[in-house]
Design a protein around this motif. Structure first.
Motif, PDB file in Angstrom:
ATOM      1  N   VAL A  28       0.843  -1.193   0.000  1.00  0.00           N
ATOM      2  CA  VAL A  28       0.000   0.000   0.000  1.00  0.00           C
ATOM      3  C   VAL A  28       0.881   1.246   0.000  1.00  0.00           C
ATOM      4  N   PHE A  29       1.875   1.253   0.847  1.00  0.00           N
ATOM      5  CA  PHE A  29       2.771   2.409   0.954  1.00  0.00           C
ATOM      6  C   PHE A  29       3.462   2.702  -0.373  1.00  0.00           C
ATOM      7  N   PHE A  30       4.064   1.663  -0.974  1.00  0.00           N
ATOM      8  CA  PHE A  30       4.814   1.890  -2.210  1.00  0.00           C
ATOM      9  C   PHE A  30       3.903   2.148  -3.409  1.00  0.00           C
ATOM     10  N   LEU A  31       2.760   1.502  -3.465  1.00  0.00           N
ATOM     11  CA  LEU A  31       1.816   1.776  -4.559  1.00  0.00           C
ATOM     12  C   LEU A  31       1.252   3.193  -4.450  1.00  0.00           C
ATOM     13  N   GLN A  32       1.004   3.653  -3.234  1.00  0.00           N
ATOM     14  CA  GLN A  32       0.561   5.034  -3.061  1.00  0.00           C
ATOM     15  C   GLN A  32       1.652   5.985  -3.539  1.00  0.00           C
ATOM     16  N   MET A  33       2.906   5.684  -3.216  1.00  0.00           N
ATOM     17  CA  MET A  33       4.006   6.525  -3.691  1.00  0.00           C
ATOM     18  C   MET A  33       4.061   6.545  -5.214  1.00  0.00           C
ATOM     19  N   ILE A  34       3.835   5.394  -5.832  1.00  0.00           N
ATOM     20  CA  ILE A  34       3.827   5.342  -7.292  1.00  0.00           C
ATOM     21  C   ILE A  34       2.699   6.218  -7.824  1.00  0.00           C
ATOM     22  N   GLY A  35       1.515   6.115  -7.219  1.00  0.00           N
ATOM     23  CA  GLY A  35       0.400   6.978  -7.610  1.00  0.00           C
ATOM     24  C   GLY A  35       0.745   8.450  -7.432  1.00  0.00           C
ATOM     25  N   ASP A  36       1.353   8.784  -6.299  1.00  0.00           N
ATOM     26  CA  ASP A  36       1.691  10.179  -6.023  1.00  0.00           C
ATOM     27  C   ASP A  36       2.707  10.726  -7.023  1.00  0.00           C
ATOM     28  N   TYR A  37       3.786   9.989  -7.247  1.00  0.00           N
ATOM     29  CA  TYR A  37       4.821  10.484  -8.161  1.00  0.00           C
ATOM     30  C   TYR A  37       4.345  10.520  -9.607  1.00  0.00           C
ATOM     31  N   THR A  38       3.492   9.590  -9.985  1.00  0.00           N
ATOM     32  CA  THR A  38       2.932   9.640 -11.335  1.00  0.00           C
ATOM     33  C   THR A  38       2.000  10.843 -11.451  1.00  0.00           C
ATOM     34  N   ARG A  39       1.284  11.136 -10.380  1.00  0.00           N
ATOM     35  CA  ARG A  39       0.409  12.330 -10.367  1.00  0.00           C
ATOM     36  C   ARG A  39       1.249  13.598 -10.490  1.00  0.00           C
ATOM     37  N   TYR A  40       2.405  13.644  -9.832  1.00  0.00           N
ATOM     38  CA  TYR A  40       3.275  14.813  -9.950  1.00  0.00           C
ATOM     39  C   TYR A  40       3.739  14.982 -11.398  1.00  0.00           C
ATOM     40  N   MET A  41       3.988  13.858 -12.067  1.00  0.00           N
ATOM     41  CA  MET A  41       4.446  13.915 -13.455  1.00  0.00           C
ATOM     42  C   MET A  41       3.385  14.510 -14.375  1.00  0.00           C
ATOM     43  N   ILE A  42       2.126  14.328 -14.018  1.00  0.00           N
ATOM     44  CA  ILE A  42       1.042  14.864 -14.835  1.00  0.00           C
ATOM     45  C   ILE A  42       1.164  16.379 -14.972  1.00  0.00           C
ATOM     46  N   GLU A  43       1.688  17.026 -13.942  1.00  0.00           N
ATOM     47  CA  GLU A  43       1.817  18.477 -13.956  1.00  0.00           C
ATOM     48  C   GLU A  43       2.819  18.975 -14.990  1.00  0.00           C
ATOM     49  N   CYS A  44       3.739  18.115 -15.402  1.00  0.00           N
ATOM     50  CA  CYS A  44       4.778  18.589 -16.314  1.00  0.00           C
ATOM     51  C   CYS A  44       5.045  17.638 -17.481  1.00  0.00           C
ATOM     52  N   CYS A  45       4.195  16.662 -17.689  1.00  0.00           N
ATOM     53  CA  CYS A  45       4.439  15.711 -18.771  1.00  0.00           C
ATOM     54  C   CYS A  45       3.985  16.279 -20.107  1.00  0.00           C
ATOM     55  N   PRO A  46       4.570  15.777 -21.186  1.00  0.00           N
ATOM     56  CA  PRO A  46       4.112  16.200 -22.508  1.00  0.00           C
ATOM     57  C   PRO A  46       2.645  15.817 -22.710  1.00  0.00           C
ATOM     58  N   GLU A  47       1.953  16.608 -23.486  1.00  0.00           N
ATOM     59  CA  GLU A  47       0.516  16.405 -23.733  1.00  0.00           C
ATOM     60  C   GLU A  47       0.204  14.986 -24.202  1.00  0.00           C
ATOM     61  N   ASN A  48       1.080  14.415 -25.030  1.00  0.00           N
ATOM     62  CA  ASN A  48       0.815  13.079 -25.572  1.00  0.00           C
ATOM     63  C   ASN A  48       0.930  11.971 -24.520  1.00  0.00           C
ATOM     64  N   GLU A  49       1.452  12.278 -23.340  1.00  0.00           N
ATOM     65  CA  GLU A  49       1.564  11.291 -22.258  1.00  0.00           C
ATOM     66  C   GLU A  49       0.470  11.443 -21.204  1.00  0.00           C
ATOM     67  N   LEU A  50      -0.284  12.511 -21.280  1.00  0.00           N
ATOM     68  CA  LEU A  50      -1.210  12.875 -20.210  1.00  0.00           C
ATOM     69  C   LEU A  50      -2.208  11.769 -19.870  1.00  0.00           C
ATOM     70  N   GLU A  51      -2.897  11.223 -20.843  1.00  0.00           N
ATOM     71  CA  GLU A  51      -3.912  10.202 -20.570  1.00  0.00           C
ATOM     72  C   GLU A  51      -3.287   8.931 -19.997  1.00  0.00           C
ATOM     73  N   ASN A  52      -2.124   8.535 -20.509  1.00  0.00           N
ATOM     74  CA  ASN A  52      -1.447   7.351 -19.963  1.00  0.00           C
ATOM     75  C   ASN A  52      -1.029   7.567 -18.520  1.00  0.00           C
ATOM     76  N   ARG A  53      -0.546   8.759 -18.207  1.00  0.00           N
ATOM     77  CA  ARG A  53      -0.138   9.065 -16.824  1.00  0.00           C
ATOM     78  C   ARG A  53      -1.341   9.064 -15.885  1.00  0.00           C
ATOM     79  N   LYS A  54      -2.453   9.593 -16.348  1.00  0.00           N
ATOM     80  CA  LYS A  54      -3.668   9.566 -15.524  1.00  0.00           C
ATOM     81  C   LYS A  54      -4.078   8.128 -15.231  1.00  0.00           C
TER      82      LYS A  54
END
Length: 156
Positions: A28-54
């Protein structure tokens, strides 16, 4: 920031998850971290990656919730996971209904426990409650605006 998140996610996925796959709390701890860091990436990822990151973010949070189901319902890791998931639902997916649903579910469970939670958990639950109040007020305001044609009392 993007590259740092990529490196952290790589470590989480290749080193930490496999090493802890038999421990639900760690998962749970590490999967939440993965969710959190992937969410942070959404703020600065290229437009073509946005839906995959979500999708990656939601998948990580949902898998964390699945592992959390194997923990005690009052386990202290659950409110933090739900706080982050509900913020993701609301802020990234623009899905207030699911944000409210998961928040109200955990608040309902913990309300039965009383004041036995530790200070950190109480702060997290308080943040969840504040979000719920805000989202419900926002929902009420939107309903009133649509039912009055956008006019408020001061406009009449």
């Amino acid at each position: 920031m993007y590259d740092k998140c990529v490196n952290i996610l790589k470590s989480l996925k290749t080193e930490y998850l496999p090493a802890n796959s038999n421990n639900n709390e760690d998962m749970v701890f590490f999967l939440q971290m993965i969710g959190d860091y992937t969410r942070y990436m959404i703020e600065c990822c290229p437009e073509n990656e946005l839906e995959n990151r979500k999708k990656e973010t939601l998948d990580a949070y949902m898998l964390a919730l699945k592992h959390a189901d194997h923990l005690d319902k009052y386990h202290i890791i659950r409110p933090g996971l739900v706080l982050n998931l509900s913020a993701f639902y609301y802020e990234v997916l623009n899905n207030r209904n699911d944000a409210l649903r998961v928040s109200l579910d955990i608040l309902s469970i913990w309300s039965k426990r009383g004041l036995e939670a530790n200070t950190r958990t109480n702060r997290t639950l308080s943040l969840l409650n504040e979000n719920v109040i805000f989202w419900q007020e926002e929902e009420k305001k939107e309903f009133e605006e649509t039912s009055t044609g956008g006019c408020t009392d001061s406009d009449r």
